[in-house]
Design a protein around this motif. Structure first.
Motif, PDB file in Angstrom:
ATOM      1  N   THR A 172      -1.220  -4.320  -2.448  1.00 35.96           N
ATOM      2  CA  THR A 172      -1.417  -4.561  -3.882  1.00 35.96           C
ATOM      3  C   THR A 172      -0.773  -5.884  -4.287  1.00 35.96           C
ATOM      4  OG1 THR A 172      -1.507  -2.190  -4.362  1.00 35.96           O
ATOM      5  CG2 THR A 172      -0.991  -3.668  -6.196  1.00 35.96           C
ATOM      6  N   LEU A 173       0.425  -6.123  -3.763  1.00 35.08           N
ATOM      7  CA  LEU A 173       1.102  -7.392  -4.049  1.00 35.08           C
ATOM      8  C   LEU A 173       0.339  -8.559  -3.443  1.00 35.08           C
ATOM      9  CD1 LEU A 173       4.817  -6.307  -3.421  1.00 35.08           C
ATOM     10  CD2 LEU A 173       3.688  -6.686  -5.626  1.00 35.08           C
ATOM     11  N   GLU A 174      -0.134  -8.360  -2.191  1.00 33.15           N
ATOM     12  CA  GLU A 174      -0.882  -9.427  -1.530  1.00 33.15           C
ATOM     13  C   GLU A 174      -2.186  -9.743  -2.266  1.00 33.15           C
ATOM     14  OE1 GLU A 174      -0.320 -11.325   1.106  1.00 33.15           O
ATOM     15  OE2 GLU A 174       1.647 -10.507   1.617  1.00 33.15           O
ATOM     16  N   ALA A 175      -2.783  -8.712  -2.892  1.00 30.90           N
ATOM     17  CA  ALA A 175      -4.088  -8.886  -3.545  1.00 30.90           C
ATOM     18  C   ALA A 175      -3.973  -9.401  -4.971  1.00 30.90           C
ATOM     19  CB  ALA A 175      -4.850  -7.555  -3.548  1.00 30.90           C
ATOM     20  N   ARG A 181      -9.178 -12.275   4.139  1.00 31.08           N
ATOM     21  CA  ARG A 181      -7.746 -12.514   4.322  1.00 31.08           C
ATOM     22  C   ARG A 181      -6.939 -11.219   4.171  1.00 31.08           C
ATOM     23  NH1 ARG A 181      -5.423 -16.985   0.384  1.00 31.08           N
ATOM     24  NH2 ARG A 181      -7.383 -17.906   1.105  1.00 31.08           N
ATOM     25  N   LEU A 182      -7.297 -10.414   3.177  1.00 29.81           N
ATOM     26  CA  LEU A 182      -6.569  -9.168   2.938  1.00 29.81           C
ATOM     27  C   LEU A 182      -6.836  -8.146   4.035  1.00 29.81           C
ATOM     28  CD1 LEU A 182      -7.081  -8.832  -0.917  1.00 29.81           C
ATOM     29  CD2 LEU A 182      -4.950  -9.392   0.273  1.00 29.81           C
ATOM     30  N   ALA A 183      -8.082  -8.142   4.539  1.00 32.04           N
ATOM     31  CA  ALA A 183      -8.388  -7.217   5.639  1.00 32.04           C
ATOM     32  C   ALA A 183      -7.535  -7.531   6.859  1.00 32.04           C
ATOM     33  CB  ALA A 183      -9.876  -7.300   5.980  1.00 32.04           C
ATOM     34  N   ALA A 184      -7.391  -8.844   7.153  1.00 30.93           N
ATOM     35  CA  ALA A 184      -6.571  -9.251   8.293  1.00 30.93           C
ATOM     36  C   ALA A 184      -5.099  -8.905   8.051  1.00 30.93           C
ATOM     37  CB  ALA A 184      -6.734 -10.753   8.539  1.00 30.93           C
ATOM     38  N   LYS A 185      -4.640  -9.079   6.807  1.00 30.01           N
ATOM     39  CA  LYS A 185      -3.240  -8.778   6.473  1.00 30.01           C
ATOM     40  C   LYS A 185      -2.959  -7.288   6.640  1.00 30.01           C
ATOM     41  CE  LYS A 185       0.889  -9.668   4.885  1.00 30.01           C
ATOM     42  NZ  LYS A 185       1.841 -10.466   5.664  1.00 30.01           N
ATOM     43  N   LYS A 186      -3.904  -6.445   6.226  1.00 28.79           N
ATOM     44  CA  LYS A 186      -3.704  -5.004   6.346  1.00 28.79           C
ATOM     45  C   LYS A 186      -3.628  -4.584   7.801  1.00 28.79           C
ATOM     46  CE  LYS A 186      -5.434  -0.596   4.642  1.00 28.79           C
ATOM     47  NZ  LYS A 186      -6.417   0.080   3.776  1.00 28.79           N
ATOM     48  N   VAL A 187      -4.483  -5.159   8.635  1.00 23.37           N
ATOM     49  CA  VAL A 187      -4.436  -4.849  10.065  1.00 23.37           C
ATOM     50  C   VAL A 187      -3.085  -5.247  10.654  1.00 23.37           C
ATOM     51  CG1 VAL A 187      -5.401  -5.467  12.321  1.00 23.37           C
ATOM     52  CG2 VAL A 187      -6.925  -4.977  10.395  1.00 23.37           C
ATOM     53  N   ALA A 188      -2.580  -6.428  10.223  1.00 24.03           N
ATOM     54  CA  ALA A 188      -1.296  -6.898  10.742  1.00 24.03           C
ATOM     55  C   ALA A 188      -0.158  -5.955  10.333  1.00 24.03           C
ATOM     56  CB  ALA A 188      -1.024  -8.311  10.233  1.00 24.03           C
ATOM     57  N   LEU A 189      -0.167  -5.513   9.069  1.00 24.09           N
ATOM     58  CA  LEU A 189       0.888  -4.593   8.613  1.00 24.09           C
ATOM     59  C   LEU A 189       0.799  -3.249   9.340  1.00 24.09           C
ATOM     60  CD1 LEU A 189       0.807  -5.273   4.755  1.00 24.09           C
ATOM     61  CD2 LEU A 189       2.674  -5.814   6.332  1.00 24.09           C
ATOM     62  N   GLN A 190      -0.411  -2.759   9.527  1.00 24.99           N
ATOM     63  CA  GLN A 190      -0.562  -1.501  10.251  1.00 24.99           C
ATOM     64  C   GLN A 190      -0.031  -1.630  11.677  1.00 24.99           C
ATOM     65  OE1 GLN A 190      -4.771  -0.953   9.720  1.00 24.99           O
ATOM     66  NE2 GLN A 190      -4.487   0.501   8.013  1.00 24.99           N
ATOM     67  N   ARG A 191      -0.345  -2.757  12.295  1.00 22.74           N
ATOM     68  CA  ARG A 191       0.141  -2.973  13.667  1.00 22.74           C
ATOM     69  C   ARG A 191       1.666  -3.072  13.671  1.00 22.74           C
ATOM     70  NH1 ARG A 191      -2.347  -7.311  14.603  1.00 22.74           N
ATOM     71  NH2 ARG A 191      -4.195  -6.377  15.582  1.00 22.74           N
ATOM     72  N   GLN A 192       2.218  -3.777  12.686  1.00 20.17           N
ATOM     73  CA  GLN A 192       3.673  -3.967  12.619  1.00 20.17           C
ATOM     74  C   GLN A 192       4.409  -2.631  12.471  1.00 20.17           C
ATOM     75  OE1 GLN A 192       4.815  -6.720   9.562  1.00 20.17           O
ATOM     76  NE2 GLN A 192       6.976  -6.154   9.635  1.00 20.17           N
ATOM     77  N   TYR A 193       3.946  -1.767  11.569  1.00 22.43           N
ATOM     78  CA  TYR A 193       4.632  -0.491  11.370  1.00 22.43           C
ATOM     79  C   TYR A 193       4.378   0.470  12.519  1.00 22.43           C
ATOM     80  CZ  TYR A 193       6.418  -1.556   6.749  1.00 22.43           C
ATOM     81  OH  TYR A 193       7.133  -2.098   5.697  1.00 22.43           O
ATOM     82  N   THR A 194       3.203   0.361  13.126  1.00 26.75           N
ATOM     83  CA  THR A 194       2.942   1.200  14.302  1.00 26.75           C
ATOM     84  C   THR A 194       3.867   0.811  15.439  1.00 26.75           C
ATOM     85  OG1 THR A 194       0.630   1.498  13.671  1.00 26.75           O
ATOM     86  CG2 THR A 194       1.194   1.897  15.969  1.00 26.75           C
ATOM     87  N   SER A 243     -14.483 -13.444  -2.096  1.00 25.46           N
ATOM     88  CA  SER A 243     -14.983 -13.032  -0.782  1.00 25.46           C
ATOM     89  C   SER A 243     -14.048 -13.497   0.326  1.00 25.46           C
ATOM     90  CB  SER A 243     -16.397 -13.587  -0.574  1.00 25.46           C
ATOM     91  OG  SER A 243     -16.898 -13.212   0.686  1.00 25.46           O
ATOM     92  N   ASP A 244     -13.543 -14.741   0.189  1.00 22.92           N
ATOM     93  CA  ASP A 244     -12.586 -15.246   1.190  1.00 22.92           C
ATOM     94  C   ASP A 244     -11.327 -14.375   1.204  1.00 22.92           C
ATOM     95  OD1 ASP A 244     -14.321 -17.275   1.799  1.00 22.92           O
ATOM     96  OD2 ASP A 244     -13.358 -18.755   0.506  1.00 22.92           O
ATOM     97  N   TRP A 245     -10.890 -13.960   0.024  1.00 23.77           N
ATOM     98  CA  TRP A 245      -9.712 -13.101  -0.054  1.00 23.77           C
ATOM     99  C   TRP A 245      -9.959 -11.746   0.599  1.00 23.77           C
ATOM    100  CZ3 TRP A 245      -4.676 -13.268  -0.921  1.00 23.77           C
ATOM    101  CH2 TRP A 245      -4.125 -14.401  -1.497  1.00 23.77           C
TER     102      TRP A 245
END
Length: 430
Positions: free
Chosen positions: A23-26, A392-405, A387-389
């Motif tokens: 939400t903050l990123e978006a 960008r947000l999809a990639a950020k979410k994947v990164a956060l999911q990977r980080q917490y996993t 659309s560009d965002w």
């Protein structure tokens, strides 16, 4: 696909944490979406006004059509005729008699009690200018009728059952002398029930400068230019008159005033401010639409080029900032001075409204057109950024999911090692 492992080791609600971080990123994208919504609201308001001003221009075109001011109406002194006018009709009067009506040519032929109705395998329908041969394949009364009807030669046939036996009746498909005919090839001769003839109207005394006009269909167009007279029954002393018809010009003028008032109302609604709720419409304080409103009212308030008010012609401004149309004053002005009234309202006032409409709505140079086009371009640019965002947000979410996993996995391994070490220490102590 990367997924998070909610709190298996840490007990943390990692999904909720990631959603809050996203939400903050978006936030920048959300601001872009807000700008798109705001611009679309503005553009919709501009488009609504643009459509209304375009309607003003179209109403002017109707008002300035030549036939709007030259229309005439026709009346007849008797219901024995009906009248209709065209756009080229002129004022005038004609008095005449309907001497006779056009008639349909009708023949009959008795069907032989014994034998066939046709003498051979075909019949000839003879007109003044042509002969039509009709093949008869079934030599009966109905067969003859069917053959003639199927030929579409301008004659219809039917079989009638009478007190004297069957009769074949043949009728022309239209009225007038030119549609008269005879039929050759029937066993019994034909009788003329009705002779096809043209209608006749008589103007004045033919022996003293008067004349007669004939018509094959009871319709006459030469009595008054642009006026069609249709005779319905024989009568004498009929008068047809045409006079100027102000109803078309009145309707066109009323339509223009209504279009202007509709544009003014749309402008007011789009630029209003509510002091009670302290809320503003999308175009409140907008200089472009405020100027447009002033121009529309100014076209009326300026009066004629000679400096006189349009009120004498039936057009004025009311205290509510709307244009008022007085149909009675307009018609009186038109009756007293048709040329001057047309010049004042069609040429001067209509010309001003036409200029305002074109300056505002022209497809390439119109002021509102350009604003709307620029707004659409702005929205497209923002939409591309949104659309560009998304990417960008999809990639950020994947990164956060990977980080917490990875965090859960690493902590899980440390917990396993801690348990192993605790077990080993317990063994040594024992």
């Amino acid at each position: 696909m990367t997924s998070s492992v909610d709190g298996l080791v840490t007990g943390l609600d990692t999904t909720s944490i990631i959603n809050q971080l996203m939400t903050l990123e978006a936030a920048p994208q959300t601001r872009l979406k807000t700008k798109v919504s705001e611009q679309q609201t503005l553009t919709s308001a501009y488009q609504a006004i643009n459509a209304k001003v375009l309607a003003v221009g179209n109403a002017v075109k109707d008002l300035q059509t030549a036939t709007t001011w030259t229309a005439v109406k026709a009346t007849a002194s008797s219901s024995s005729v009906s009248v209709a006018t065209s756009s080229t009709a002129l004022s005038g009067t004609a008095t005449f008699d309907v001497s006779s009506l056009a008639t349909t040519h009708v023949l009959t032929s008795a069907v032989p009690a014994n034998g066939t109705p046709a003498t051979g395998s075909s019949l000839d329908i003879v007109f003044a200018d042509k002969t039509v041969n009709v093949n008869v394949t079934t030599n009966t009364a109905q067969g003859v009728a069917d053959a003639i009807n199927g030929a579409n030669a301008g004659v219809r046939a039917s079989v009638l059952t009478t007190t004297n036996g069957q009769v074949l009746q043949f009728s022309a498909t239209g009225t007038g002398a030119a549609k008269s005919f005879s039929i050759n090839g029937l066993a019994n001769s034909t009788s003329v029930m009705t002779q096809g003839a043209d209608g006749v109207i008589t103007v004045g005394n033919p022996n003293a400068g008067g004349f007669k006009i004939t018509s094959a269909d009871n319709t006459y167009t030469g009595l008054i230019p642009g006026v069609t007279v249709t005779a319905n029954k024989v009568d004498t002393g009929i008068t047809v008159s045409t006079s100027p018809d102000s109803s078309k010009a009145t309707s066109a003028m009323q339509a223009l005033v209504s279009a202007v008032n509709s544009a003014l109302s749309t402008i007011d609604a789009a630029s209003a401010y509510n002091p009670t709720t302290k809320t503003s419409a999308p175009l409140a304080g907008n200089t472009l639409v405020r100027s447009l409103r002033d121009q529309l009212l100014g076209a009326v308030s300026k009066g004629t080029d000679g400096g006189t008010s349009f009120a004498a012609n039936g057009v004025s401004l009311d205290r509510n900032g709307q244009v008022k149309f007085d149909a009675t004053a307009f018609q009186n002005s038109l009756a007293a001075d048709p040329t001057g009234t047309k010049a004042a309202l069609s040429t001067t006032l209509g010309g001003r409204f036409s200029t305002i409409s074109d300056d505002t709505t022209n497809s390439t140079t119109g002021k509102l057109t350009l604003v709307i086009q620029n707004g659409n371009t702005y929205v497209r640019r923002l939409t591309d950024q949104i659309s560009d965002w998304d990417d960008r947000l999809a990639a950020k979410k994947v990164a956060l999911q990977r980080q917490y996993t990875n965090l859960e996995t690493a902590l899980g391994k440390l917990k396993d090692q801690s348990s192993w070490l605790s077990g080993q220490l317990s063994s040594l102590s024992a």
